[in-house]
Write a protein that holds these residues in place. Structure first.
Motif, short mmCIF file in Angstrom:
data_model
loop_
_atom_site.label_atom_id
_atom_site.label_comp_id
_atom_site.label_asym_id
_atom_site.label_seq_id
_atom_site.Cartn_x
_atom_site.Cartn_y
_atom_site.Cartn_z
N ARG A 4 0.82 -1.22 0.00
CA ARG A 4 0.00 0.00 0.00
C ARG A 4 0.84 1.25 0.00
N ASP A 25 -2.05 9.37 -2.64
CA ASP A 25 -3.16 9.53 -1.71
C ASP A 25 -2.74 10.37 -0.51
N LEU A 86 -5.38 5.75 8.59
CA LEU A 86 -5.90 6.52 7.47
C LEU A 86 -6.53 5.59 6.44
N ASP A 87 -7.84 5.45 6.52
CA ASP A 87 -8.55 4.62 5.55
C ASP A 87 -9.03 5.50 4.40
N THR A 88 -9.70 4.91 3.44
CA THR A 88 -10.15 5.63 2.26
C THR A 88 -11.03 6.82 2.62
N GLY A 89 -11.96 6.62 3.54
CA GLY A 89 -12.86 7.71 3.94
C GLY A 89 -12.12 8.88 4.56
N SER A 90 -11.21 8.59 5.48
CA SER A 90 -10.49 9.69 6.14
C SER A 90 -9.54 10.38 5.16
N LEU A 91 -8.95 9.62 4.24
CA LEU A 91 -8.09 10.24 3.23
C LEU A 91 -8.90 11.16 2.32
N GLN A 92 -10.11 10.76 1.97
CA GLN A 92 -10.97 11.62 1.14
C GLN A 92 -11.34 12.90 1.88
N GLN A 93 -11.63 12.77 3.17
CA GLN A 93 -11.97 13.95 3.97
C GLN A 93 -10.78 14.90 4.07
#
Length: 127
Positions: A4, A25, A86-93
């Motif tokens: 990753r 990301d 840091l998952d996908t949602g938190s990275l997007q935020q």
């Protein structure tokens, strides 16, 4: 994090930065000392959140939980913990926060801040 995370531990030419940031990301700046980093505003300007250490003026640009994460200097554990949470949602935020931050990191805003400083120091308008 295996598979990753990509480490690119070299000097990057300016021409390469756009492509690398477009694919990123997150940008990680694990400084042990320093006053600032040009990489933080470059990443934020592209909407890429930044994970950095609490060194120099970086926490003024990277706001913990808004456009990135700020962790204690020298704490490998804190960097690892931040990366693993840091998952996908938190990275997007955080990316949304980075894009908002990029709107204030402009030459115009810099000139306005400098003008305000001159006014504060001289007690009169800078114009």
């Amino acid at each position: 994090l295996q598979g990753r995370v990509r480490l690119d531990l070299r000097w990057l030419e300016e021409e390469e930065l756009g492509n690398i940031l477009a694919a990123a990301d997150l940008v990680v700046l694990p400084y042990r000392e320093g006053s600032q980093s040009a990489m933080a505003p470059l990443a934020l300007a592209r909407g890429v959140p930044v994970l950095t250490t609490n060194v120099g003026g970086l926490p003024e640009v990277v706001q913990d939980g808004i456009n990135g994460r700020v962790v204690p200097v020298g704490s490998v554990r804190a960097i690892a913990d931040a990366l693993t949470t840091l998952d996908t949602g938190s990275l997007q935020q955080l990316a949304a926060g980075a894009r908002e931050t990029s709107e204030r990191l402009t030459w115009e805003s810099y000139a306005e801040a400098l003008e305000g400083l001159v006014e504060d120091v001289l007690g009169q308008p800078g114009r």
